[in-house]
Design a protein around this motif. Structure first.
Motif, short mmCIF file in Angstrom:
data_model
loop_
_atom_site.label_atom_id
_atom_site.label_comp_id
_atom_site.label_asym_id
_atom_site.label_seq_id
_atom_site.Cartn_x
_atom_site.Cartn_y
_atom_site.Cartn_z
N SER A 1 42.95 -47.87 31.58
CA SER A 1 44.20 -46.96 31.83
C SER A 1 44.21 -45.42 31.06
O SER A 1 43.59 -45.48 30.05
N THR B 1 51.09 -47.61 35.98
CA THR B 1 51.50 -48.92 35.27
C THR B 1 52.87 -48.39 34.67
O THR B 1 53.42 -49.23 34.26
N THR C 1 46.10 -46.99 36.09
CA THR C 1 45.05 -47.62 35.73
C THR C 1 44.08 -47.73 36.90
O THR C 1 44.43 -47.73 38.01
#
Length: 164
Positions: free
Chosen positions: A140, A101, A162
């Motif tokens: 995450s 991410t 994540t």
């Protein structure tokens, strides 16, 4: 964390054997991540504790200015940390969906030669997989990869993964 999370079982061993085979790894990368596949990168070491990927210096990883193409460095770091996550998923028999991410690169020094990318903290990877699988809640976590050329530390790469 359970001590059994770090013991390699048949699921982890099968994945490890597959990605540690340079021909299989290259073929897989050419099909799934062509950028990394053409660089000649390979996993030199992978177990439940750590991993090491070699990114050879060649014209395939040079950018327009003759230095390292950042995308090649990031692809190597993502592949290395992703391999550790998948190894722990297979080792624990968990089916999760991993994705990066955020990422950042800090360049500390530069010399154009083969780079060794190293990721430690296998226990954190194992715990991350175990926690998300147990809770069923998306989570995450950020992992660091260090790159070096010989004895010179050249980069610190942080990737936030994540799992869900």
């Amino acid at each position: 964390m359970s001590h059994t999370d770090m013991k390699m079982n048949s699921g982890g061993q099968k994945f490890q054997k597959r990605v540690m085979n340079p021909r299989v790894f290259k073929a897989y990368m050419l099909g799934k991540a062509p950028l990394l596949g053409v660089t000649g990168a390979y996993l030199e070491h992978l177990d439940t504790h750590s991993g090491r990927l070699i990114l050879p210096a060649s014209r395939r990883v040079k950018n327009l200015f003759g230095s390292l193409f950042s995308a090649a460095l990031l692809a190597g770091a993502e592949t290395l940390t992703g391999a550790l996550i998948v190894l722990h998923m297979r080792n624990q028999g968990k089916k999760l969906s991993p994705r990066v991410t955020t990422c950042s690169v800090e360049t500390l020094d530069w010399e154009f030669s083969d780079l060794k990318l190293v990721a430690h903290d296998g226990e954190r990877y194992a715990d991350f997989v175990r926690r998300v699988a147990a809770s069923g809640i998306k989570e995450s976590e950020t992992f660091e990869v260090v790159a070096s050329s010989g004895s010179t530390l050249t980069h610190r790469i942080s990737l936030t993964w994540t799992l869900e």
